[in-house]
Design a protein around this motif. Sequence first.
Motif, mmCIF file in Angstrom:
data_model
loop_
_atom_site.group_PDB
_atom_site.id
_atom_site.type_symbol
_atom_site.label_atom_id
_atom_site.label_comp_id
_atom_site.label_asym_id
_atom_site.label_seq_id
_atom_site.Cartn_x
_atom_site.Cartn_y
_atom_site.Cartn_z
ATOM 1 N N ILE A 39 0.835 -1.202 0.000
ATOM 2 C CA ILE A 39 0.000 0.000 0.000
ATOM 3 C C ILE A 39 0.868 1.249 0.000
ATOM 4 N N VAL A 40 1.937 1.237 0.786
ATOM 5 C CA VAL A 40 2.846 2.390 0.830
ATOM 6 C C VAL A 40 3.490 2.597 -0.539
ATOM 7 N N PHE A 41 3.914 1.518 -1.193
ATOM 8 C CA PHE A 41 4.507 1.650 -2.525
ATOM 9 C C PHE A 41 3.488 2.160 -3.536
ATOM 10 N N VAL A 42 2.260 1.700 -3.461
ATOM 11 C CA VAL A 42 1.223 2.171 -4.386
ATOM 12 C C VAL A 42 0.971 3.656 -4.187
ATOM 13 N N ALA A 43 0.796 4.075 -2.958
ATOM 14 C CA ALA A 43 0.390 5.449 -2.678
ATOM 15 C C ALA A 43 1.533 6.448 -2.793
ATOM 16 N N LEU A 44 2.724 6.080 -2.360
ATOM 17 C CA LEU A 44 3.801 7.068 -2.277
ATOM 18 C C LEU A 44 4.885 6.917 -3.335
ATOM 19 N N PHE A 45 4.963 5.783 -3.985
ATOM 20 C CA PHE A 45 5.956 5.600 -5.028
ATOM 21 C C PHE A 45 5.227 5.382 -6.348
ATOM 22 N N SER A 46 5.485 4.299 -7.033
ATOM 23 C CA SER A 46 4.817 4.075 -8.312
ATOM 24 C C SER A 46 4.161 2.701 -8.345
ATOM 25 N N ASP A 47 3.355 2.496 -9.366
ATOM 26 C CA ASP A 47 2.677 1.219 -9.532
ATOM 27 C C ASP A 47 3.680 0.086 -9.781
ATOM 28 N N LEU A 145 -0.268 2.866 9.400
ATOM 29 C CA LEU A 145 -0.371 4.319 9.550
ATOM 30 C C LEU A 145 0.961 4.899 10.009
ATOM 31 N N PHE A 146 1.646 4.192 10.891
ATOM 32 C CA PHE A 146 2.964 4.632 11.341
ATOM 33 C C PHE A 146 3.961 4.639 10.189
ATOM 34 N N PHE A 147 4.066 3.519 9.450
ATOM 35 C CA PHE A 147 4.974 3.441 8.306
ATOM 36 C C PHE A 147 4.646 4.502 7.262
ATOM 37 N N TYR A 148 3.375 4.636 6.947
ATOM 38 C CA TYR A 148 2.933 5.577 5.921
ATOM 39 C C TYR A 148 3.295 7.006 6.310
ATOM 40 N N SER A 149 3.046 7.380 7.574
ATOM 41 C CA SER A 149 3.310 8.758 7.987
ATOM 42 C C SER A 149 4.804 9.060 8.012
ATOM 43 N N VAL A 150 5.625 8.099 8.432
ATOM 44 C CA VAL A 150 7.074 8.319 8.447
ATOM 45 C C VAL A 150 7.611 8.482 7.024
ATOM 46 N N ILE A 151 7.201 7.603 6.114
ATOM 47 C CA ILE A 151 7.682 7.685 4.731
ATOM 48 C C ILE A 151 7.106 8.914 4.033
ATOM 49 N N PHE A 152 5.860 9.258 4.320
ATOM 50 C CA PHE A 152 5.241 10.443 3.738
ATOM 51 C C PHE A 152 6.015 11.698 4.126
ATOM 52 N N LYS A 153 6.373 11.814 5.398
ATOM 53 C CA LYS A 153 7.126 12.992 5.859
ATOM 54 C C LYS A 153 8.510 13.045 5.216
ATOM 55 N N LYS A 154 9.149 11.888 5.090
ATOM 56 C CA LYS A 154 10.477 11.849 4.485
ATOM 57 C C LYS A 154 10.438 12.238 3.004
ATOM 58 N N LEU A 155 9.396 11.821 2.294
ATOM 59 C CA LEU A 155 9.292 12.122 0.867
ATOM 60 C C LEU A 155 8.816 13.544 0.587
ATOM 61 N N ASN A 156 7.827 14.012 1.344
ATOM 62 C CA ASN A 156 7.196 15.286 1.036
ATOM 63 C C ASN A 156 7.692 16.460 1.869
ATOM 64 N N GLY A 157 8.341 16.195 2.978
ATOM 65 C CA GLY A 157 8.881 17.273 3.794
ATOM 66 C C GLY A 157 7.900 17.864 4.791
ATOM 67 N N TYR A 158 6.701 17.389 4.846
ATOM 68 C CA TYR A 158 5.739 17.843 5.855
ATOM 69 C C TYR A 158 4.951 16.654 6.368
ATOM 70 N N LYS A 159 4.346 16.839 7.550
ATOM 71 C CA LYS A 159 3.663 15.741 8.210
ATOM 72 C C LYS A 159 2.358 15.373 7.514
ATOM 73 N N LEU A 160 1.977 14.142 7.710
ATOM 74 C CA LEU A 160 0.697 13.656 7.221
ATOM 75 C C LEU A 160 -0.422 14.417 7.924
#
Length: 165
Positions: A39-47, A145-160
């Motif tokens: 799910i993290v790869f689908v949402a934050l990276f690519s298909d 949710l923990f994994f997603y929020s940590v990777i989201f912040k690292k990729l986008n520079g702001y918190k989920l």
Amino acid sequence: MKYRYVVLIGLINFILMSTIFQIFRINDALPNLCIILSIVFVALFSDKHAYIYALTCGALQDVFLGKILGINLLLYVLIVYVVIRLERVMFKGNFLTPFFLIAFATVLYHILFYIMMFFLQSTIPLSLLIVKIVTEIVYNSVLGLFFYSVIFKKLNGYKLGDFNA
């Protein structure tokens, strides 16, 4: 992210899930990091990253742990396909997006797995499965949710959930 890193993450995930993470069982349910990271790869990276990860995890689980070859591989690829269709209409910066997608993917995995095992005449009693599914949904959703929020912040520079960024 390069594809070899995705395969390496899948390999490390398989090793950790089959050895060390067995300690963290609750109600005989183990969090399914293959679903969470797909799910993290689908949402934050690519298909493509998600498909490669799903293929890697599914193949490793089938070859080393499965009774029937190809079941987990097929299920993870189907989950990635369905989640790709759902994810396109959702906002990636919301807390509910990973929670919903991971809970949905966990339920879909268990329903499809139960149906396939039913037709292959290797069923599990449904009453035992329901308790495990509910526990795993909660476990996967919280951990995801923990994994997603940590990777989201690292990729986008702001918190989920930070809509003022």
